[in-house]
Design an enzyme around this catalytic site. Structure first.
Site, mmCIF file in Angstrom:
data_model
loop_
_atom_site.group_PDB
_atom_site.id
_atom_site.type_symbol
_atom_site.label_atom_id
_atom_site.label_comp_id
_atom_site.label_asym_id
_atom_site.label_seq_id
_atom_site.Cartn_x
_atom_site.Cartn_y
_atom_site.Cartn_z
ATOM 1 N N ASP A 110 -9.417 -0.992 3.546
ATOM 2 C CA ASP A 110 -8.863 -0.658 4.851
ATOM 3 C C ASP A 110 -9.718 -1.232 5.949
ATOM 4 O OD1 ASP A 110 -8.118 2.580 3.554
ATOM 5 O OD2 ASP A 110 -6.847 0.797 3.683
ATOM 6 N N ASP A 156 0.826 -1.200 0.000
ATOM 7 C CA ASP A 156 0.000 0.000 0.000
ATOM 8 C C ASP A 156 0.860 1.248 0.000
ATOM 9 O OD1 ASP A 156 -2.626 1.263 2.151
ATOM 10 O OD2 ASP A 156 -2.333 1.318 -0.008
#
Lengths: 101, 451
Positions: free
Chosen positions: B369, B243
């Site tokens: 997330d 990420d």
């Protein structure tokens, strides 16, 4: 979606679509319709489309009540008589509780 | 609150000007404020200072509000996952089935072999995520929006119908409740269709948010069930790194996606981004409600980047493996997850609201997330020997990480990855608490020593 910012015609069209959609075995959609547009229909100062929105809300609420009644009846019957129905009961059951006759 | 803040701003500026005007006529007002300093010398500085302070205050106020606005959904998602893990044993039973993206098994004879297998699994998973992300970027660049939308649609379909069916079945089995097919079909049908309507079309904001939280929780549960132990932890760590790189590196796929969207001044598909305000791309119109929540950024006027979604890359990663894993699922789900991630990133930057949007901006967080946060906390509650201690520690760690990420967002005002900080804290807290704090507390309890 914010109802505040939508022009009245769009609100009406949205309400109408939710109402029509509920006929596809979707009482939940009617519930959402009633809850979402309740303030619009009953607690706001009148505007041109409000009358129609009110009618849709009322019809959705009626349909919802009918569905709730039907479902409650069916669930009560099923839960009560399931064991007694033997095979048919098992056939209809998704989950069968353990430890009952 | 937005209203209040807006008013505060207006008041400040008007006060400033008033003070300025007053100093020319009567120094009384500013004199009082300035502790007796000569009014004429001060007002301009006071004005600028006040304005700067107000700006900073605004940024911090917005930041604080955003943090709180994201705490609630993240907490809810985690609570759902932990509650399910604790009560429904299905999600902690290892049936021996694994996702096809983690082909190596962990029940090997030596520790070294196990470590190697789990690392290979993690590599494969990250590789798959990377490939899916690239495919997504390519599709987006060549404007194949229909394809992306169809993917998202089908993956959500799968999630809302199939996974929730399994979930409901397991919950019924746990509570020993009889359920017939008719009622079940009705429930799943209603849940699924209203979910699709709310997520992909128009629906009440709260309901949409609730559905997004629910599908994130479902995905996290799938991950917890189908990923073997070491692989899961390694994947969490690897996803954070991925990420970070994908969002911040100039050539990162997610960054390319964000920039492309910004160039085209478009918003990404909203289906997989959690927004605390009205997020619909085509329904930018919210007035009062956005005033209360955060609304979409006002691109022309302010740096909408402040609202930039923080967690895109992760979302994709999260979804992709999950989706891919499902044996019967096609690529659709994976892509959708990636898409959603992207979208999340792009949402805030993309579009200028149609009307004068002077309300607060909203915060957007990628669903990936949510998934990974919940997965971490869920695994902590499932497998930790310290049980609630560890679970709570991980929970707090993730929230702290989220706070920090949002703080950085307020400072840097660009798309940021939401996974690294939180997951790092979470992992550190998990292993530390499990291995250090819990034995300590056990010993204290054994010796009846209360501190």
């Amino acid at each position: 979606m914010n109802l505040e910012r939508m022009p009245n015609e769009e609100k009406l069209s949205l309400c109408r679509r939710y109402y029509l959609g509920g006929f596809a075995f979707l009482p939940f959609l009617w519930l959402v319709n009633v809850l979402w547009f309740f303030k619009e229909a009953f607690l706001k100062p009148a505007y041109t489309e409000q009358q129609q929105i009110k009618s849709y809300i009322k019809k959705s609420a009626m349909g919802l009540i009918v569905w709730v009644a039907v479902l409650t009846t069916w669930i009560t019957i099923f839960q009560h008589f399931r064991a007694r129905w033997g095979e048919v009961g098992d056939y209809l059951s998704f989950t069968i509780p353990l430890g009952t006759s | 609150m937005a209203d209040h803040v807006e008013n505060a701003v207006n008041n400040v500026s008007s006060d400033g000007t008033e003070a300025h005007r007053h100093t020319e006529t009567s120094p009384g007002r500013t004199e009082v404020e300035l502790n007796g300093q000569p009014p004429t010398a001060r007002p301009p500085q006071v004005l600028t200072d006040t304005e700067e302070d107000e700006d900073e205050e605004l940024t911090l106020k917005y930041g604080a509000k955003h943090v709180i606005m994201l705490f609630i959904p993240v907490t809810l998602c985690m609570v759902v996952v932990v509650a399910t893990i604790k009560s429904v044993s299905f999600y902690t039973q290892k049936d021996g089935q694994q996702l096809i993206y983690t082909p190596f098994r962990e029940d090997t004879e030596t520790v070294g072999q196990r470590a190697l297998n789990s690392m290979l699994n993690a590599f494969i998973m990250i590789g798959v995520i990377l490939v899916m992300t690239m495919v997504l970027v390519v599709l987006y660049k060549y404007r194949c929006y229909k394809v992306i939308q169809a993917w998202l649609f089908f993956s959500n379909l799968l999630l809302l119908f199939f996974f929730s069916l399994i979930y409901l079945g397991e919950v019924f089995k746990t509570y020993n409740v009889a359920m017939d097919y008719l009622t079940l079909a009705l429930i799943i049908w209603n849940f699924g269709v209203v979910g699709m309507i709310c997520i992909h079309w128009k629906g009440p904001l709260r309901l949409q948010q609730a559905y997004l939280i629910m599908i994130s929780a479902l995905m996290a549960l799938v991950f917890i069930k189908y990923l073997p132990e070491w692989t899961a932890w390694l994947i969490l760590a690897a996803i954070s790194v991925y990420d970070l790189l994908a969002v911040l590196c100039p050539k990162g796929p997610l960054r390319i996606l964000v920039e492309t969207a910004q160039e085209r001044n478009e918003t990404i598909f909203p289906a997989l981004i959690y927004s605390s305000t009205m997020v619909w791309l085509f329904n930018m119109a919210d007035s009062a409600e956005t005033r209360n929540n955060s609304s979409h950024p006002v691109p022309e006027q302010e740096n909408q980047v402040a609202v930039a979604p923080t967690a895109q890359p992760e979302d994709d990663g999260g979804f992709t493996p999950a989706w891919v894993d499902q044996q019967q699922h096609q690529l659709g789900p994976m892509q959708s997850t990636e898409d959603s991630r992207r979208q999340i990133q792009e949402l805030p930057s993309a579009r200028p609201p149609p009307e004068e949007d002077d309300e607060e901006r909203g915060v957007k967080l990628g669903l990936g997330d949510f998934i990974f946060y919940s997965m971490l906390v869920g695994k902590a509650s499932a497998t930790a020997s310290g049980d609630w201690n560890t679970t709570l520690a991980c929970f707090v760690a993730i929230l702290i990480g989220l706070c920090l990420t949002l703080l950085l967002l307020a400072i840097f005002k660009k798309a940021l990855p939401a996974l690294p900080i939180s997951i790092t804290f979470g992992l550190v807290f998990y292993f530390a608490t499990d291995n250090l704090v819990r034995p300590f507390m056990d010993q204290l309890a054994v010796h009846q020593f209360y501190i």
